[in-house]
Scaffold this active site. Structure first.
Site, PDB file in Angstrom:
ATOM      1  N   TRP A 258      81.959  57.886  57.312  1.00  0.00           N
ATOM      2  CA  TRP A 258      81.634  56.689  58.100  1.00  0.00           C
ATOM      3  C   TRP A 258      80.472  56.916  59.051  1.00  0.00           C
ATOM      4  O   TRP A 258      79.642  56.028  59.262  1.00  0.00           O
ATOM      5  CB  TRP A 258      82.885  56.158  58.823  1.00  0.00           C
TER       6      TRP A 258
ATOM      7  N   ASP B  58      82.548  54.969  67.187  1.00  0.00           N
ATOM      8  CA  ASP B  58      83.326  54.217  66.206  1.00  0.00           C
ATOM      9  C   ASP B  58      84.738  54.798  66.264  1.00  0.00           C
ATOM     10  O   ASP B  58      84.964  55.936  65.858  1.00  0.00           O
ATOM     11  CB  ASP B  58      82.698  54.403  64.818  1.00  0.00           C
TER      12      ASP B  58
ATOM     13  N   LYS C  74      93.551  49.041  61.352  1.00  0.00           N
ATOM     14  CA  LYS C  74      94.373  50.263  61.339  1.00  0.00           C
ATOM     15  C   LYS C  74      95.366  50.248  62.503  1.00  0.00           C
ATOM     16  O   LYS C  74      96.570  50.220  62.296  1.00  0.00           O
ATOM     17  CB  LYS C  74      93.500  51.515  61.377  1.00  0.00           C
TER      18      LYS C  74
HETATM   19  N1  PMP Z   1      84.589  53.280  60.428  1.00  0.00           N
HETATM   20  C1  PMP Z   1      85.734  53.922  60.115  1.00  0.00           C
HETATM   21  C2  PMP Z   1      86.094  55.163  60.873  1.00  0.00           C
HETATM   22  C3  PMP Z   1      86.564  53.424  59.110  1.00  0.00           C
HETATM   23  O1  PMP Z   1      87.696  54.049  58.795  1.00  0.00           O
HETATM   24  C4  PMP Z   1      86.194  52.239  58.436  1.00  0.00           C
HETATM   25  C5  PMP Z   1      87.048  51.600  57.359  1.00  0.00           C
HETATM   26  N2  PMP Z   1      87.972  52.322  56.753  1.00  0.00           N
HETATM   27  C6  PMP Z   1      84.986  51.636  58.767  1.00  0.00           C
HETATM   28  C7  PMP Z   1      84.227  52.168  59.782  1.00  0.00           C
HETATM   29  C8  PMP Z   1      84.523  50.385  58.064  1.00  0.00           C
HETATM   30  O2  PMP Z   1      85.280  49.352  58.534  1.00  0.00           O
HETATM   31  P1  PMP Z   1      85.160  47.848  57.985  1.00  0.00           P
HETATM   32  O3  PMP Z   1      85.777  47.845  56.635  1.00  0.00           O
HETATM   33  O4  PMP Z   1      85.947  47.094  59.021  1.00  0.00           O
HETATM   34  O5  PMP Z   1      83.731  47.478  57.962  1.00  0.00           O
END
Ligand code: PMP
Length: 361
Positions: free
Chosen positions: A102, A172, A196
């Protein structure tokens, strides 16, 4: 009907009490004779609910004065791009510390607006560690430093908050927000997709220091400007009302459970149970993440005999343990242990792991 133990990485388990309350209020919310999804977000009842959700979040995280709380949309991914749009001048440097998928994606999206510089990365070791703080190549003139506190796919979590001097720290926290107490004052901006630890997908929570909202590095349509959301109490346009409501119920639930210190205690218990089972399995189960960087939210592991991994997932599902298949990028097994996953679920998984090893050893 019996609900299973749900180890999904996201969208993930919600507290059962929250689901039951939402179910009970679905047809007639707050005496409105309509559901919360069917009333105006500008009405008094919704505005009060929204304000209470924010107040509860502020209490849970002890958010100091000088920070705005925003309820946004677009998923965390949209904000990978929108953060540099709002905070970086064209080509200005922004430092990214990358310890998993991510963070890599955040840096890549930022590169459309900023000189997104990977100041440190643990890619070389397959994202099984957090890059040593002493080796981060930070620029004191950078617009910000971006970290991912928990890498959901790689099962790597940063403990504590790093000192990055006067440059605003942006995190994040999609997969570990509200899982432990936090010193918000160490951060310039915190953001998290809700699916989550907060509520359903389609909602993004942001906590941002007010001085950062005063940056106007480029002309932007209002709908992309965080300062506009802050000025409009996150109601620049129609917000995700259902998501906001469920987030509010989750915050109330967290308070009733004893707040974030209690969540941290439970989360530690759950993760320790599973890591202990992995480490005591004589190599039958394996986790390559450096012990100090092991995530409490996403416990990943492999079976020594990879052929047995789909069998493990299928038999677990039959035994009422859902969504244990690892991310497609890594394979293996992943058990996500967010706040709504009770200690009993981790105990059930640990016992299943022992039994599986006995019968397929
Ligand atoms: N950052 C992290 C740490 C994630 O776990 C996720 C999704 N699993 C995201 C960003 C992306 O999130 P979204 O699907 O809400 O765009």
């Amino acid at each position: 009907m019996s609900r299973a133990w749900n180890f999904s990485a996201g969208p993930a388990a919600l507290p059962e009490d929250v689901l039951q309350r939402a179910q009970a209020e679905l047809l007639d919310w707050n005496g409105a004779r309509a559901s919360v999804m069917e009333v105006s977000h500008r009405g008094k009842a919704f505005m009060e609910m929204a304000a209470r959700a924010e107040a509860d979040l502020r209490e849970l995280l002890a958010i100091p004065p000088g920070y705005k709380v925003l309820f946004l949309q677009g998923g965390a991914t949209q904000h990978f791009a929108q953060i540099p749009m709002n905070l970086c001048a064209d080509g200005q440097r922004a430092d990214y510390v990358v310890n998993g998928h991510w963070g890599e994606k955040a840096a890549s999206e930022a590169s459309f607006y900023a000189d997104a510089h990977v100041a440190a990365s643990s890619k070389a070791d397959g994202y099984t560690s957090i890059p040593d703080r002493a080796k981060w190549e930070l620029d004191p003139r950078a617009a910000y430093v971006h970290i991912t506190t928990n890498e959901t796919i790689h099962g790597v979590e940063m403990q504590g908050s790093p000192d990055v001097g006067d440059v605003p720290l942006i995190a994040d926290m999609s997969s570990d927000i509200l899982s432990h107490p936090l010193d918000v004052s160490k951060f310039g901006l915190i953001y998290a997709g809700a699916q989550k630890n907060i509520g359903p997908s389609g909602l993004v929570l942001m906590i941002v220091r007010e001085d950062l909202l005063e940056r106007h590095p480029r002309p932007l349509p209002r709908i992309f400007r965080y300062a506009e959301y802050a000025a409009a109490d996150s109601m620049l346009n129609t917000p995700n009302t259902w998501g906001w409501y469920l987030a509010g119920l989750t915050f109330q639930w967290l308070k009733h459970q004893g707040g974030l210190a209690e969540m941290e205690r439970r989360n530690r218990t759950k993760a320790e149970l599973l890591y202990a089972a992995i480490d005591a399995s004589g190599g039958y189960y394996g986790n390559r993440v450096q012990p100090a960087a092991r995530s409490r939210m996403n416990v990943i592991f492999n079976l020594q005999d990879a052929v047995l991994e789909p069998v493990f997932v299928a038999e677990a599902e039959k035994a009422g343990l859902l969504a244990l298949k690892g991310h497609r990028a890594l394979g293996g097994i992943r058990a996500s242990l967010y706040n709504a996953v009770p200690v009993e679920a981790a105990v059930a998984l640990r016992d299943f792991m022992a039994e599986f090893r006995r019968t397929h050893g």
